[in-house]
Design a protein around this motif. Structure first.
Motif, PDB file in Angstrom:
ATOM      1  N   ARG A  81      -9.806 100.120  29.598  1.00 42.20           N
ATOM      2  CA  ARG A  81      -8.651 100.306  30.464  1.00 42.20           C
ATOM      3  C   ARG A  81      -8.436  99.154  31.436  1.00 42.20           C
ATOM      4  N   ASP A  82      -9.381  98.229  31.550  1.00 42.81           N
ATOM      5  CA  ASP A  82      -9.218  97.093  32.458  1.00 42.81           C
ATOM      6  C   ASP A  82      -8.250  96.052  31.920  1.00 42.81           C
ATOM      7  N   VAL A  83      -7.937  96.132  30.633  1.00 44.82           N
ATOM      8  CA  VAL A  83      -7.028  95.157  30.009  1.00 44.82           C
ATOM      9  C   VAL A  83      -5.847  95.903  29.400  1.00 44.82           C
ATOM     10  N   GLY A  84      -4.646  95.580  29.878  1.00 43.42           N
ATOM     11  CA  GLY A  84      -3.426  96.144  29.316  1.00 43.42           C
ATOM     12  C   GLY A  84      -2.715  95.109  28.466  1.00 43.42           C
ATOM     13  N   VAL A  85      -1.868  95.563  27.566  1.00 47.63           N
ATOM     14  CA  VAL A  85      -1.167  94.622  26.688  1.00 47.63           C
ATOM     15  C   VAL A  85       0.245  95.114  26.422  1.00 47.63           C
ATOM     16  N   VAL A  86       1.179  94.170  26.348  1.00 52.25           N
ATOM     17  CA  VAL A  86       2.554  94.456  25.957  1.00 52.25           C
ATOM     18  C   VAL A  86       2.886  93.522  24.802  1.00 52.25           C
ATOM     19  N   TYR A  87       3.177  94.123  23.648  1.00 55.99           N
ATOM     20  CA  TYR A  87       3.478  93.343  22.449  1.00 55.99           C
ATOM     21  C   TYR A  87       4.976  93.072  22.336  1.00 55.99           C
ATOM     22  N   GLN A  88       5.308  92.113  21.501  1.00 60.83           N
ATOM     23  CA  GLN A  88       6.711  91.795  21.258  1.00 60.83           C
ATOM     24  C   GLN A  88       7.425  92.961  20.584  1.00 60.83           C
ATOM     25  N   ARG A  89       6.683  93.747  19.793  1.00 64.79           N
ATOM     26  CA  ARG A  89       7.290  94.848  19.051  1.00 64.79           C
ATOM     27  C   ARG A  89       7.152  96.181  19.767  1.00 64.79           C
ATOM     28  N   TYR A  90       6.975  96.125  21.085  1.00 61.18           N
ATOM     29  CA  TYR A  90       7.008  97.303  21.965  1.00 61.18           C
ATOM     30  C   TYR A  90       5.804  98.221  21.834  1.00 61.18           C
ATOM     31  N   GLN A 112      11.501  97.626  25.984  1.00 61.44           N
ATOM     32  CA  GLN A 112      10.484  96.716  26.489  1.00 61.44           C
ATOM     33  C   GLN A 112      10.060  97.101  27.898  1.00 61.44           C
ATOM     34  N   LEU A 113      11.000  97.575  28.720  1.00 66.65           N
ATOM     35  CA  LEU A 113      10.663  98.033  30.062  1.00 66.65           C
ATOM     36  C   LEU A 113       9.733  99.245  30.004  1.00 66.65           C
ATOM     37  N   VAL A 114      10.002 100.157  29.079  1.00 70.15           N
ATOM     38  CA  VAL A 114       9.135 101.324  28.910  1.00 70.15           C
ATOM     39  C   VAL A 114       7.737 100.871  28.494  1.00 70.15           C
ATOM     40  N   ALA A 115       7.649  99.883  27.592  1.00 69.14           N
ATOM     41  CA  ALA A 115       6.355  99.377  27.135  1.00 69.14           C
ATOM     42  C   ALA A 115       5.586  98.732  28.286  1.00 69.14           C
ATOM     43  N   PHE A 158       9.153  89.044  25.366  1.00 71.28           N
ATOM     44  CA  PHE A 158      10.593  88.870  25.539  1.00 71.28           C
ATOM     45  C   PHE A 158      11.213  88.018  24.439  1.00 71.28           C
ATOM     46  N   GLY A 159      10.418  87.660  23.434  1.00 68.88           N
ATOM     47  CA  GLY A 159      10.886  86.739  22.411  1.00 68.88           C
ATOM     48  C   GLY A 159      12.077  87.231  21.606  1.00 68.88           C
ATOM     49  N   ALA A 160      12.163  88.558  21.398  1.00 70.70           N
ATOM     50  CA  ALA A 160      13.237  89.097  20.557  1.00 70.70           C
ATOM     51  C   ALA A 160      14.458  89.509  21.368  1.00 70.70           C
TER      52      ALA A 160
END
Length: 217
Positions: free
Chosen positions: A92-101, A171-174, A192-194
């Motif tokens: 849980r110390d590392v969060g991630v947001v991918y391009q594909r949500y 993306q905001l939800v992700a 934000f690439g897409a």
């Protein structure tokens, strides 16, 4: 006459501050897949509060390094430390947001954001057989999720499913889904690439605003 000693004191203080505030320490990390060597002796230290961008061509290993930090695809050699603790898997110390949500299509925006705290703080047994424990906690999780979505100006979309949201809204939800876990490190893999230029700039400004709020807090 005293200037060199003052300068030395300042340099030593800065070094001590940096060493005490290193949140991510990557030491001699290597990764390869068969004969394809992707990462070569990567060394990197990131201090708490820093923004760091990795720039490179497609296939140069950016996502591979992020997955190693995340703990989903461990490096073949070397060490990755989060606050001095070795990474040996997702945490849980590392969060991630991918391009594909990475949103769950069967959950509303609000439930998507509340999903992480639910898994982190409860078990399947507690959710099914301990309603007196689970229901108040569920209410708290949804309230926290709502606060994040309101902050992102998505209060009108709380009960909408991902398929009913635009790309920028998804993306905001992700991002809210990652931030609600309050990770020490947030990885953004070209999130934000897409998106179109206007939406991309708006989301970048919103992330900077949230960053500033956290620093001041």
């Amino acid at each position: 006459r005293d200037l060199p000693s003052v300068r030395q004191f300042c340099q030593e203080s800065c070094r001590a501050f940096k060493m005490n505030n290193i949140v991510l320490d990557i030491k001699n990390v290597n990764q390869w897949f068969g004969d394809n060597r992707v990462l070569h002796d990567i060394n990197l230290q990131i201090v708490r509060g820093q923004f760091v961008a990795m720039v490179g061509g497609s296939g140069c290993g950016k996502s591979t390094l992020l997955r190693a930090i995340l703990g989903t695809v461990p490096q073949k050699s070397g060490e990755i430390l989060i606050d001095g603790i070795p990474v040996d898997g997702p945490n849980r110390d590392v969060g991630v947001v991918y391009q594909r949500y990475g949103l769950y299509q069967f959950l509303t925006a609000e439930s998507n954001v509340a999903f992480g705290p639910m898994l982190d703080q409860t078990s399947l047994f507690e959710r099914f057989f301990m309603p007196w424990f689970w229901r108040p906690l569920r209410k708290k999780h949804l309230e926290e999720a709502r606060e994040f979505l309101v902050k992102f100006k998505l209060e009108h979309a709380l009960n909408h499913y991902p398929g009913e949201l635009s790309g920028g809204m998804q993306q905001l939800v992700a991002i809210a889904q990652a931030l609600i876990m309050r990770p020490k490190i947030l990885l953004l893999d070209e999130p934000f690439g897409a998106l179109d230029e206007a939406t991309r700039e708006e989301l970048q400004q919103m992330l900077l605003m949230l960053y500033q709020e956290n620093i001041e807090a």
